[in-house]
Design a protein around this motif. Structure first.
Motif, PDB file in Angstrom:
ATOM      1  N   VAL A   1      -3.084   5.454   2.169  1.00  0.00           N
ATOM      2  CA  VAL A   1      -3.000   5.666   3.392  1.00  0.00           C
ATOM      3  C   VAL A   1      -2.345   6.835   3.723  1.00  0.00           C
ATOM      4  O   VAL A   1      -1.138   6.971   3.449  1.00  0.00           O
ATOM      5  CB  VAL A   1      -2.739   4.483   4.351  1.00  0.00           C
ATOM      6  CG1 VAL A   1      -3.059   5.047   5.886  1.00  0.00           C
ATOM      7  CG2 VAL A   1      -3.537   3.202   4.117  1.00  0.00           C
TER       8      VAL A   1
ATOM      9  N   MET B   1     -10.009  -1.288  11.399  1.00  0.00           N
ATOM     10  CA  MET B   1      -9.733  -1.771  10.238  1.00  0.00           C
ATOM     11  C   MET B   1      -8.436  -2.683  10.043  1.00  0.00           C
ATOM     12  O   MET B   1      -7.549  -2.490  10.773  1.00  0.00           O
ATOM     13  CB  MET B   1      -9.302  -0.622   9.132  1.00  0.00           C
ATOM     14  CG  MET B   1      -9.097  -1.025   7.932  1.00  0.00           C
ATOM     15  SD  MET B   1      -8.819   0.456   6.807  1.00  0.00           S
ATOM     16  CE  MET B   1      -8.837  -0.030   5.025  1.00  0.00           C
TER      17      MET B   1
ATOM     18  N   PHE C   1       0.834  -1.193  -0.129  1.00  0.00           N
ATOM     19  CA  PHE C   1       0.110   0.076  -0.127  1.00  0.00           C
ATOM     20  C   PHE C   1       0.975   1.360  -0.067  1.00  0.00           C
ATOM     21  O   PHE C   1       2.020   1.150   0.043  1.00  0.00           O
ATOM     22  CB  PHE C   1      -0.858  -0.131   1.006  1.00  0.00           C
ATOM     23  CG  PHE C   1      -0.280  -0.119   2.458  1.00  0.00           C
ATOM     24  CD1 PHE C   1      -0.959   0.505   3.619  1.00  0.00           C
ATOM     25  CD2 PHE C   1       0.531  -0.785   2.733  1.00  0.00           C
ATOM     26  CE1 PHE C   1      -0.706   0.252   5.004  1.00  0.00           C
ATOM     27  CE2 PHE C   1       1.151  -1.102   4.153  1.00  0.00           C
ATOM     28  CZ  PHE C   1       0.500  -0.449   5.217  1.00  0.00           C
TER      29      PHE C   1
ATOM     30  N   ALA D   1      -5.365  -4.466   8.638  1.00  0.00           N
ATOM     31  CA  ALA D   1      -4.208  -3.986   7.647  1.00  0.00           C
ATOM     32  C   ALA D   1      -4.413  -4.794   6.499  1.00  0.00           C
ATOM     33  O   ALA D   1      -3.916  -3.940   5.428  1.00  0.00           O
ATOM     34  CB  ALA D   1      -2.746  -4.344   8.345  1.00  0.00           C
TER      35      ALA D   1
ATOM     36  N   HIS E   1      -4.366   0.327  -1.170  1.00  0.00           N
ATOM     37  CA  HIS E   1      -5.035   1.477  -0.993  1.00  0.00           C
ATOM     38  C   HIS E   1      -3.959   2.496  -0.538  1.00  0.00           C
ATOM     39  O   HIS E   1      -2.797   2.205  -0.493  1.00  0.00           O
ATOM     40  CB  HIS E   1      -6.070   1.634   0.059  1.00  0.00           C
ATOM     41  CG  HIS E   1      -7.291   0.919  -0.318  1.00  0.00           C
ATOM     42  ND1 HIS E   1      -8.231   1.184  -1.194  1.00  0.00           N
ATOM     43  CD2 HIS E   1      -7.551  -0.518  -0.065  1.00  0.00           C
ATOM     44  CE1 HIS E   1      -9.101   0.472  -1.249  1.00  0.00           C
ATOM     45  NE2 HIS E   1      -8.782  -0.794  -0.665  1.00  0.00           N
TER      46      HIS E   1
ATOM     47  N   VAL F   1      -7.889   6.884   4.369  1.00  0.00           N
ATOM     48  CA  VAL F   1      -7.615   5.888   3.524  1.00  0.00           C
ATOM     49  C   VAL F   1      -8.414   6.242   2.097  1.00  0.00           C
ATOM     50  O   VAL F   1      -9.655   6.392   2.142  1.00  0.00           O
ATOM     51  CB  VAL F   1      -8.312   4.577   3.816  1.00  0.00           C
ATOM     52  CG1 VAL F   1      -8.102   3.216   2.856  1.00  0.00           C
ATOM     53  CG2 VAL F   1      -7.689   4.237   5.169  1.00  0.00           C
ATOM     54  N   ASP F   2      -7.719   6.306   1.074  1.00  0.00           N
ATOM     55  CA  ASP F   2      -8.074   6.930   0.026  1.00  0.00           C
ATOM     56  C   ASP F   2      -8.941   8.289   0.048  1.00  0.00           C
ATOM     57  O   ASP F   2      -9.921   8.614  -0.588  1.00  0.00           O
ATOM     58  CB  ASP F   2      -8.836   6.027  -0.955  1.00  0.00           C
ATOM     59  CG  ASP F   2      -8.319   4.835  -1.412  1.00  0.00           C
ATOM     60  OD1 ASP F   2      -6.863   4.949  -1.607  1.00  0.00           O
ATOM     61  OD2 ASP F   2      -8.753   3.804  -1.579  1.00  0.00           O
TER      62      ASP F   2
ATOM     63  N   GLN G   1      -6.937  -5.203   4.781  1.00  0.00           N
ATOM     64  CA  GLN G   1      -7.900  -4.415   4.030  1.00  0.00           C
ATOM     65  C   GLN G   1      -7.286  -3.020   3.640  1.00  0.00           C
ATOM     66  O   GLN G   1      -7.996  -2.618   2.466  1.00  0.00           O
ATOM     67  CB  GLN G   1      -9.193  -3.910   5.287  1.00  0.00           C
ATOM     68  CG  GLN G   1      -9.929  -5.314   5.430  1.00  0.00           C
ATOM     69  CD  GLN G   1     -10.827  -4.634   6.555  1.00  0.00           C
ATOM     70  OE1 GLN G   1     -10.619  -4.264   7.758  1.00  0.00           O
ATOM     71  NE2 GLN G   1     -12.218  -4.603   6.063  1.00  0.00           N
ATOM     72  N   ALA G   2      -6.234  -2.730   3.994  1.00  0.00           N
ATOM     73  CA  ALA G   2      -5.530  -1.430   3.401  1.00  0.00           C
ATOM     74  C   ALA G   2      -4.707  -1.785   2.123  1.00  0.00           C
ATOM     75  O   ALA G   2      -4.234  -0.726   1.508  1.00  0.00           O
ATOM     76  CB  ALA G   2      -4.775  -0.683   4.454  1.00  0.00           C
ATOM     77  N   SER G   3      -4.543  -3.026   2.085  1.00  0.00           N
ATOM     78  CA  SER G   3      -3.585  -3.313   0.706  1.00  0.00           C
ATOM     79  C   SER G   3      -4.222  -2.836  -0.470  1.00  0.00           C
ATOM     80  O   SER G   3      -5.542  -3.185  -0.787  1.00  0.00           O
ATOM     81  CB  SER G   3      -3.515  -4.842   0.648  1.00  0.00           C
ATOM     82  OG  SER G   3      -2.423  -5.296  -0.268  1.00  0.00           O
TER      83      SER G   3
ATOM     84  N   LEU H   1      -4.813  -2.005  11.367  1.00  0.00           N
ATOM     85  CA  LEU H   1      -4.318  -1.168  10.779  1.00  0.00           C
ATOM     86  C   LEU H   1      -3.259  -0.020  11.660  1.00  0.00           C
ATOM     87  O   LEU H   1      -2.448   0.161  11.218  1.00  0.00           O
ATOM     88  CB  LEU H   1      -5.095  -0.211   9.776  1.00  0.00           C
ATOM     89  CG  LEU H   1      -4.362   0.909   8.930  1.00  0.00           C
ATOM     90  CD1 LEU H   1      -3.038   0.068   8.111  1.00  0.00           C
ATOM     91  CD2 LEU H   1      -5.438   1.422   7.884  1.00  0.00           C
TER      92      LEU H   1
ATOM     93  N   SER I   1      -8.656   3.342  12.344  1.00  0.00           N
ATOM     94  CA  SER I   1      -7.590   2.508  12.086  1.00  0.00           C
ATOM     95  C   SER I   1      -7.574   1.280  13.176  1.00  0.00           C
ATOM     96  O   SER I   1      -7.035   0.211  12.744  1.00  0.00           O
ATOM     97  CB  SER I   1      -6.105   3.161  12.050  1.00  0.00           C
ATOM     98  OG  SER I   1      -5.599   3.771  13.030  1.00  0.00           O
TER      99      SER I   1
END
Length: 171
Positions: free
Chosen positions: A78, A68, A12, A70, A76, A58-59, A72-74, A29, A65
């Motif tokens: 941050v 959420m 990310f 981590a 994206h 995030v976006d 799920q942030a792949s 996250l 965080s």
């Protein structure tokens, strides 16, 4: 026999820098940012998504965080509080208008909640029509999801108005 995937490598962008980390699949996250990437500006308060201290973008959207994963942030983008200030080209940094407003308006006490407020306010002010007059209801809405135990919010709200004016002038 089925194998259980206990770790995953995520990629990310964090504060404009492509990053990769191998994390347990259940890592939050907030913990990945703090412990795996060393970005300790994201604070963990209630660990239930109530206080807002852990808010990152995030976006461009404020996210708690601590709620959420981590993984799920792949893929994206941050942004943490460490990514607000920008390089001044002389070895220093220029504060984001929201950071400058917090400084100018004395909008912090202990500072624990400040990173979450900064990220939430940045997103809130960027999402609105900057040409429109900022109303007190908008200010209340922008800061309403974050908790501060030290202040009466007066200077935080003052900082929102100050930052909004600075961002409008910067256009």
């Amino acid at each position: 026999m089925t194998t259980v995937d206990t770790e995953r490598t995520i990629t990310f962008t964090v504060n404009g820098v492509p990053r990769e980390a191998t994390v347990p699949v259940r890592r939050l996250l907030s913990d990945a940012l703090r412990h795996d990437l060393g970005l300790t500006g994201t604070h963990v308060g209630c660990e239930h998504g109530v206080c807002g201290a852990c808010t990152v973008l995030v976006d461009g959207t404020p996210m708690r965080s601590c709620l959420m994963l981590a993984v799920q942030a792949s893929g994206h983008d941050v942004q943490t509080v460490e990514g607000l200030a920008r390089d001044d080209g002389r070895g220093g940094h220029l504060l984001h208008p929201v950071q400058e407003a917090f400084r100018e308006c004395h909008a912090l006490q202990c500072g624990f909640c400040t990173p979450g407020f900064l990220m939430t306010i940045k997103a809130g002010l960027e999402a609105r029509d900057r040409a429109a007059e900022l109303t007190e209801d908008e200010v209340d809405e922008i800061v309403g999801g974050n908790l501060c135990r030290c202040t009466g919010y007066a200077n935080i709200k003052k900082a929102v108005r100050h930052a909004a004016a600075a961002m409008k002038d910067a256009e």
